[in-house]
Design a protein around this motif. Structure first.
Motif, PDB file in Angstrom:
ATOM      1  N   PHE A   1      65.121  25.408  45.414  1.00  0.00           N
ATOM      2  CA  PHE A   1      64.411  24.320  44.709  1.00  0.00           C
ATOM      3  C   PHE A   1      64.083  24.726  43.270  1.00  0.00           C
ATOM      4  O   PHE A   1      64.212  23.926  42.343  1.00  0.00           O
ATOM      5  CB  PHE A   1      63.124  23.944  45.446  1.00  0.00           C
ATOM      6  CG  PHE A   1      63.365  23.252  46.767  1.00  0.00           C
ATOM      7  CD1 PHE A   1      64.030  22.031  46.832  1.00  0.00           C
ATOM      8  CD2 PHE A   1      62.935  23.821  47.953  1.00  0.00           C
ATOM      9  CE1 PHE A   1      64.258  21.389  48.045  1.00  0.00           C
ATOM     10  CE2 PHE A   1      63.148  23.190  49.173  1.00  0.00           C
ATOM     11  CZ  PHE A   1      63.814  21.970  49.223  1.00  0.00           C
TER      12      PHE A   1
ATOM     13  N   GLU B   1      69.282  21.974  45.153  1.00  0.00           N
ATOM     14  CA  GLU B   1      69.279  21.159  46.380  1.00  0.00           C
ATOM     15  C   GLU B   1      70.337  20.057  46.330  1.00  0.00           C
ATOM     16  O   GLU B   1      70.763  19.543  47.366  1.00  0.00           O
ATOM     17  CB  GLU B   1      67.884  20.572  46.661  1.00  0.00           C
ATOM     18  CG  GLU B   1      67.337  19.627  45.621  1.00  0.00           C
ATOM     19  CD  GLU B   1      66.490  20.300  44.549  1.00  0.00           C
ATOM     20  OE1 GLU B   1      65.497  19.685  44.113  1.00  0.00           O
ATOM     21  OE2 GLU B   1      66.832  21.428  44.125  1.00  0.00           O
TER      22      GLU B   1
ATOM     23  N   LYS C   1      57.820  19.840  52.347  1.00  0.00           N
ATOM     24  CA  LYS C   1      57.888  18.386  52.095  1.00  0.00           C
ATOM     25  C   LYS C   1      59.302  17.936  51.732  1.00  0.00           C
ATOM     26  O   LYS C   1      59.712  16.828  52.027  1.00  0.00           O
ATOM     27  CB  LYS C   1      56.951  18.010  50.926  1.00  0.00           C
ATOM     28  CG  LYS C   1      55.508  17.845  51.316  1.00  0.00           C
ATOM     29  CD  LYS C   1      54.728  17.376  50.096  1.00  0.00           C
ATOM     30  CE  LYS C   1      53.286  17.851  50.167  1.00  0.00           C
ATOM     31  NZ  LYS C   1      52.618  17.810  48.854  1.00  0.00           N
ATOM     32  N   ARG C   2      60.028  18.813  51.041  1.00  0.00           N
ATOM     33  CA  ARG C   2      61.356  18.431  50.539  1.00  0.00           C
ATOM     34  C   ARG C   2      62.492  18.733  51.526  1.00  0.00           C
ATOM     35  O   ARG C   2      63.642  18.431  51.246  1.00  0.00           O
ATOM     36  CB  ARG C   2      61.638  19.178  49.228  1.00  0.00           C
ATOM     37  CG  ARG C   2      60.680  18.831  48.106  1.00  0.00           C
ATOM     38  CD  ARG C   2      61.213  19.402  46.820  1.00  0.00           C
ATOM     39  NE  ARG C   2      60.217  19.457  45.774  1.00  0.00           N
ATOM     40  CZ  ARG C   2      60.467  19.915  44.550  1.00  0.00           C
ATOM     41  NH1 ARG C   2      61.671  20.371  44.257  1.00  0.00           N
ATOM     42  NH2 ARG C   2      59.529  19.943  43.638  1.00  0.00           N
TER      43      ARG C   2
ATOM     44  N   GLU D   1      55.185  22.653  49.458  1.00  0.00           N
ATOM     45  CA  GLU D   1      56.054  21.744  48.686  1.00  0.00           C
ATOM     46  C   GLU D   1      57.490  21.829  49.195  1.00  0.00           C
ATOM     47  O   GLU D   1      58.180  20.813  49.333  1.00  0.00           O
ATOM     48  CB  GLU D   1      55.973  22.099  47.191  1.00  0.00           C
ATOM     49  CG  GLU D   1      56.739  21.160  46.277  1.00  0.00           C
ATOM     50  CD  GLU D   1      56.335  19.691  46.374  1.00  0.00           C
ATOM     51  OE1 GLU D   1      57.237  18.834  46.277  1.00  0.00           O
ATOM     52  OE2 GLU D   1      55.130  19.385  46.574  1.00  0.00           O
ATOM     53  N   LYS D   2      57.940  23.043  49.507  1.00  0.00           N
ATOM     54  CA  LYS D   2      59.297  23.214  50.048  1.00  0.00           C
ATOM     55  C   LYS D   2      59.420  22.479  51.383  1.00  0.00           C
ATOM     56  O   LYS D   2      60.432  21.844  51.663  1.00  0.00           O
ATOM     57  CB  LYS D   2      59.618  24.705  50.225  1.00  0.00           C
ATOM     58  CG  LYS D   2      59.818  25.431  48.910  1.00  0.00           C
ATOM     59  CD  LYS D   2      60.178  26.894  49.080  1.00  0.00           C
ATOM     60  CE  LYS D   2      60.348  27.543  47.711  1.00  0.00           C
ATOM     61  NZ  LYS D   2      60.813  28.919  47.751  1.00  0.00           N
TER      62      LYS D   2
ATOM     63  N   HIS E   1      66.886  24.164  41.134  1.00  0.00           N
ATOM     64  CA  HIS E   1      67.405  22.788  41.244  1.00  0.00           C
ATOM     65  C   HIS E   1      68.811  22.740  41.860  1.00  0.00           C
ATOM     66  O   HIS E   1      69.693  22.034  41.365  1.00  0.00           O
ATOM     67  CB  HIS E   1      67.393  22.098  39.870  1.00  0.00           C
ATOM     68  CG  HIS E   1      66.080  22.237  39.162  1.00  0.00           C
ATOM     69  ND1 HIS E   1      64.935  21.614  39.619  1.00  0.00           N
ATOM     70  CD2 HIS E   1      65.721  22.965  38.076  1.00  0.00           C
ATOM     71  CE1 HIS E   1      63.918  21.956  38.821  1.00  0.00           C
ATOM     72  NE2 HIS E   1      64.359  22.770  37.898  1.00  0.00           N
TER      73      HIS E   1
END
Length: 200
Positions: free
Chosen positions: A116, A121, A167-168, A164-165, A119
């Motif tokens: 992440f 992903e 959530k994604r 946060e990771k 960037h």
């Protein structure tokens, strides 16, 4: 064939999950391994490191990691200079390994700690995150690397937060329990993955 990005926080157990996935026949392309290969003995990458950081940056024909690490730790310009040498080579190595695996008809795990943060992903079909809460992360990192609380916390906070990771992620592999529980969870995730991706 699918390309899966595997990531997680530091000391979350990502390497263990990666090893388990290999046992199920996935091809694993490891960013940490690629970054060592990029500056291995005799490579152009290592010559470039010596040119930029001086003779002390190479010892016995290999990169003097403690020395270079010390140089870049508090110097953003030097860190960026090292990244300019390593990152393009790592990308090329990983891309080649990925394409070889896909050609051989295997699903691919791209094991990327900073997926992440860099960037990346968007370069994979799914993201699987190995999750542990931050308290467990701290405890494990302190124990594993023999670090003080502050030093461990600084390393953890230099990355995107594990929450946060989570959530994604498309898939979350929770590594809060023991190894046996982790193995069961990986087995379930793999079975569901193969169900979703059965050859038509």
């Amino acid at each position: 064939m699918k390309v899966i990005g595997l990531t997680g926080g530091i000391a979350s157990g990502k390497s263990t999950v990666s090893a388990l996935l290999k046992e199920y026949g996935f091809a694993v392309v490891d960013a940490d391994v690629a970054s060592r290969t990029a500056v291995a003995k005799g490579t152009d990458g290592l010559k470039e490191v010596e040119k930029v950081f001086g003779e002390e940056a190479v010892i016995n024909g290999e990169m003097n990691r403690p020395y270079v690490g010390q140089l870049i730790f508090n110097d953003i310009e030097k860190r960026e200079a090292l990244n300019r040498i390593i990152h393009p080579r790592v990308r090329d190595i990983m891309e080649y390994e990925k394409q070889q695996a896909l050609k051989s008809g295997r699903h691919v795990i791209m094991d990327i700690p900073l997926l992440f943060e860099n960037h990346l992903e968007y370069t994979v079909d799914e993201v699987w995150v190995v999750y542990v809460d931050e308290e467990s992360q701290l405890e494990r990192l302190m124990k594993r690397n023999n670090l003080s609380y502050d030093a461990a916390a600084a390393r953890i906070h230099s990355q995107l937060s594990i929450e946060e990771k989570k959530k994604r992620a498309h898939i979350i592999i929770d590594n809060s329990g023991n190894l046996s529980e982790l193995e069961q969870q990986v087995k379930k995730v793999v079975e569901q993955f193969f169900e979703r991706n059965q050859k038509k």
